[in-house]
Design an enzyme around this catalytic site. Sequence first.
Site, short mmCIF file in Angstrom:
data_model
loop_
_atom_site.label_atom_id
_atom_site.label_comp_id
_atom_site.label_asym_id
_atom_site.label_seq_id
_atom_site.Cartn_x
_atom_site.Cartn_y
_atom_site.Cartn_z
N HIS A 129 4.17 -8.18 5.87
CA HIS A 129 4.38 -6.97 5.06
C HIS A 129 5.48 -6.08 5.64
O HIS A 129 5.90 -6.21 6.79
CB HIS A 129 3.07 -6.18 4.92
CG HIS A 129 2.57 -5.61 6.22
ND1 HIS A 129 2.93 -4.37 6.68
CD2 HIS A 129 1.71 -6.12 7.14
CE1 HIS A 129 2.32 -4.12 7.83
NE2 HIS A 129 1.58 -5.17 8.14
N CYS A 132 -1.72 -8.44 11.35
CA CYS A 132 -0.76 -8.89 10.35
C CYS A 132 0.66 -8.77 10.90
O CYS A 132 0.89 -8.15 11.93
CB CYS A 132 -0.92 -8.08 9.07
SG CYS A 132 -2.45 -8.45 8.18
#
Length: 569
Positions: free
Chosen positions: A440, A459
């Site tokens: 992301h 992440c």
Amino acid sequence: MNMFRRNTQLSSVKELLLPLHLFLNHLLDSFFLLKINGFRASLMRNIKLSLLLILVFGLAGCGKKPSATGIYLSELFKDKTYKKFDTAVFNAAVQFELKQQRGKLFNQKVLKRFFEEKSKSDTAWFITLIKDHQIDSLESFFNQSYKHGIAPELFNAKKIDSLKQRFNQGKFDSLRQLYTLMARFQVLTANAYISYASKMQYGCIDPSKIYARYYIPVERPTDSSLFKMLSKQNWVDQLNAIQPKRAEYIFLQKALDTCSDIALRAKILLNMERYRWKIPADSGRFVRVNIPSFNLVVVDTGKVQLTMKVCVGEKREDDYAAKKEIYLKSKLVEDKPLNHETPIMFGKLNNIQLNPKWNIPHSIAQTEILAKSRANPYYLVSSGIRVYNKKGETVDPTEIDWDSVNPNNIPYNFKQDPGDGNALGKFKFNFPNKSSIYLHDTPNKSAFKKDNRAVSHGCIRVADPLTFAKVLIQSPRLFDEIRIETGLPPLDTLKMGRYERKLEHQQAVGRQTRWITIQNSWPLFIDYYTCVPDSNGVKVYNDVYDYDNMLLDSLKRYLVKSNQNSVKQ
């Protein structure tokens, strides 16, 4: 000249007694396993079987034609006595040898099955290995395993060579001695063959056994694959075929041969093992994130199309194991040790989420959101974070007494709306996985200036998500759609009117989440290499998660002794 030093009749007696000797060993083993009840019946059955075996083996040579092995041996050693070679007696010797080597063999089950299959025919298959000089070539593979950093001793190379030399001399006191030598010769050679092949084709270590978060579907040897390999006619061709072929491996292997630096040799050895692991084929088109390098690379048609910096999960706390033991007993959030390490994974990048909402994980709500809400009652509102009760209804966060909320039982869920302050930024790159991991964007770009970019909750943050999206979708039309949706003007000036209308709409109601499907999904590898090929030699990265040491603990028993010492230092 007759090679036998003892009377032929005495030798024949010994040959006749060999199956009895083998059976009695079995009988003695069975004796201690017999239960009190039924002892006599079991003993009688074993005695009957013994007598039957003696009768079968005693009559085995009566009226039979010489076996192919017997004919070959008699011609090889210029002695007709070898025509008496009895395949049945020899097979009994093989089974005895398998039993003797129990616990030392790479796969007892597979080898037992293989030799049982071979017992149905003559032993000419092994003679072929000798006649075609395959044995010599196999020995060469075993002896040169040091070029892979693996100890030749693992394959009993010296023992196999000694047995070969004794066989070639053809000096045996009796056929029984020949049976024993050939049985050991065959068993050790077959065992070395599958052991070597397994290590070259699949690696020495199963990474999923040593790393708690290793989720790449690495292929491991199975009984079926090993048996199939044994059943191949040309073993040398098989070993040639399964040599590691990854370009990175070949590069590191050459570097190992010329490297004298102790620390560097250690890194090379560990990463050669990683490159031996049989992960899904990349087929020249993939995205790879290497955790220790904090780097992402996109490869298409075998060529690098894009590289960029990434941030990965933060290293777990020191003394994690000890703290986890405390937490498992207390179950209190304040005792829970932090472990945000990014898993090693494989997947397919199949869609891009623009202007994503962030469903805040419960663990982050417990450790961060609650503390910030207690410190500032307006934190959630100013951050665009909505609060939902267990019924899914929105709740005004300013009306909640956050000091009274138990962190071990928070009765709310949290979601952050799309916007400039959203923790996921404007892009979320998705791939199916059970760990809720994705790539992301981020509004906080300062972390990309750090050398150690292990800073996330697990992440992966990408430094330039817009360019990454462009390379993934490979469509000018879709790329303009992405720019418009994320508040950027299109490259095609004919779409400026649509861009302006979208901008007005977003200013009125906020950004809306939209999904873009990647038509041809990209294989994604999130992997861990601390030493990789480089234009100037090899590039070494810090072992950010201490995974090298974990691998070494399991690998060192396979290494050449000199390499073991170098790694330890």
